[in-house]
Design an enzyme around this catalytic site. Sequence first.
Site, PDB file in Angstrom:
ATOM      1  CG  HIS A  66      38.978 -33.901 -37.420  1.00 47.85           C
ATOM      2  ND1 HIS A  66      38.151 -33.894 -36.317  1.00 47.85           N
ATOM      3  CD2 HIS A  66      38.499 -34.855 -38.229  1.00 47.85           C
ATOM      4  CE1 HIS A  66      37.220 -34.811 -36.447  1.00 47.85           C
ATOM      5  NE2 HIS A  66      37.410 -35.418 -37.609  1.00 47.85           N
ATOM      6  CG  ASP A  96      36.060 -35.169 -40.668  1.00 43.69           C
ATOM      7  OD1 ASP A  96      36.677 -34.856 -41.709  1.00 43.69           O
ATOM      8  OD2 ASP A  96      35.944 -36.326 -40.267  1.00 43.69           O
ATOM      9  CG  HIS A 152      40.261 -39.878 -40.656  1.00 40.74           C
ATOM     10  ND1 HIS A 152      39.325 -40.385 -39.778  1.00 40.74           N
ATOM     11  CD2 HIS A 152      41.473 -40.328 -40.211  1.00 40.74           C
ATOM     12  CE1 HIS A 152      39.946 -41.124 -38.864  1.00 40.74           C
ATOM     13  NE2 HIS A 152      41.241 -41.098 -39.095  1.00 40.74           N
ATOM     14  CG  HIS A 155      37.001 -40.412 -43.835  1.00 40.74           C
ATOM     15  ND1 HIS A 155      36.589 -39.159 -43.448  1.00 40.74           N
ATOM     16  CD2 HIS A 155      37.190 -41.103 -42.687  1.00 40.74           C
ATOM     17  CE1 HIS A 155      36.501 -39.101 -42.135  1.00 40.74           C
ATOM     18  NE2 HIS A 155      36.879 -40.274 -41.648  1.00 40.74           N
ATOM     19  CD  GLU A 181      34.133 -40.183 -39.721  1.00 40.97           C
ATOM     20  OE1 GLU A 181      33.850 -41.322 -40.102  1.00 40.97           O
ATOM     21  OE2 GLU A 181      35.238 -39.871 -39.277  1.00 40.97           O
ATOM     22  CG  ASN A 182      33.774 -37.221 -36.207  1.00 38.57           C
ATOM     23  OD1 ASN A 182      33.812 -38.251 -35.547  1.00 38.57           O
ATOM     24  ND2 ASN A 182      34.646 -36.961 -37.157  1.00 38.57           N
ATOM     25  CG  ASN A 241      37.141 -43.660 -39.145  1.00 36.20           C
ATOM     26  OD1 ASN A 241      36.933 -42.590 -39.738  1.00 36.20           O
ATOM     27  ND2 ASN A 241      37.743 -43.712 -37.983  1.00 36.20           N
ATOM     28  CG  HIS A 242      34.030 -42.274 -36.298  1.00 36.50           C
ATOM     29  ND1 HIS A 242      34.515 -43.323 -35.546  1.00 36.50           N
ATOM     30  CD2 HIS A 242      34.950 -41.282 -36.180  1.00 36.50           C
ATOM     31  CE1 HIS A 242      35.676 -42.976 -35.004  1.00 36.50           C
ATOM     32  NE2 HIS A 242      35.968 -41.748 -35.387  1.00 36.50           N
TER      33      HIS A 242
HETATM   34 FE   FE2 Z   1      37.154 -40.380 -39.558  1.00 38.50          FE
END
Ligand code: FE2
Length: 258
Positions: free
Chosen positions: A178, A9, A176, A151, A40-41, A68-69
């Site tokens: 990290h 991520d 996910h 993820h 996603e981040n 999820n983001h």
């Molecule tokens: Fe995530």
Amino acid sequence: CIRDRAIGDVVGKAGCEFLRSKLPQIKKDYDIDLVIANGENSAEGNGITPHSANFLFSSGVDVITTGNHAFRRKEIYNYLSDNEYILRPANYPEGSTPGKGVCKIDMLKRNVIIVNLLGTIYMESLDNPLEKIDEILKHVSENDIVIVDFHAETTSEKRAMGFYLDGKVSAVFGTHTHVMTADESILKNGTGYITDVGMTGPINSVLGIKPEIIIKKLKEKMPVKFEYGEGACKMECVLFDIDLHTRKTVGIKRLIIT
Ligand code: FE2
């Protein structure tokens, strides 16, 4: 061999800029053919935007996965549908969800299929990822190289997915949490596997966020505004060497770039 590199991520502007400063040289040094990064981040604030996705692509990333983001930022919805090489988890409801969870790259006379899935333990209650990957693999040729970004939150769900797909796909990596795990391995039927690739972002942080903010949240249990950690960054990634003929992983290596 195809050398595929998975990057954990990528968090915020600092993570994106650090990736841009390091990736070109690493691609040369390790002779990398394909770079997959979880983005996603990558946007300032949270989620992913067309701006942060374009930044990752123009920094040398070939395929962006999410999780999820994926849908935090509305401005990414059309981009998820229009850009072939950005994925959202495949087990979201078909029809109503923007984007897709599978993409294909033509490489050295092979199709490389990249699949993004979301775990369902302590996550969204989506379609069962084990059943979803079965369905996806029905439409994949035996000659294709398949790489999966799973993820997910729990190490158990991720490891179970690795064993479930051993011999059916070339590589499975988790994202996910990290935090890079030290369990990179080649499973007995030739699938390269790691539970979590880790993160690209600030070292002095809790998953990318300033520690004092997370401590406050955990202690006082009230909502807080997340701010990214400051200072030096690291990039955590995993290098998979995949044999073009057998489609098995023949080498796997973790890298932490500072
Ligand atoms: Fe995530």
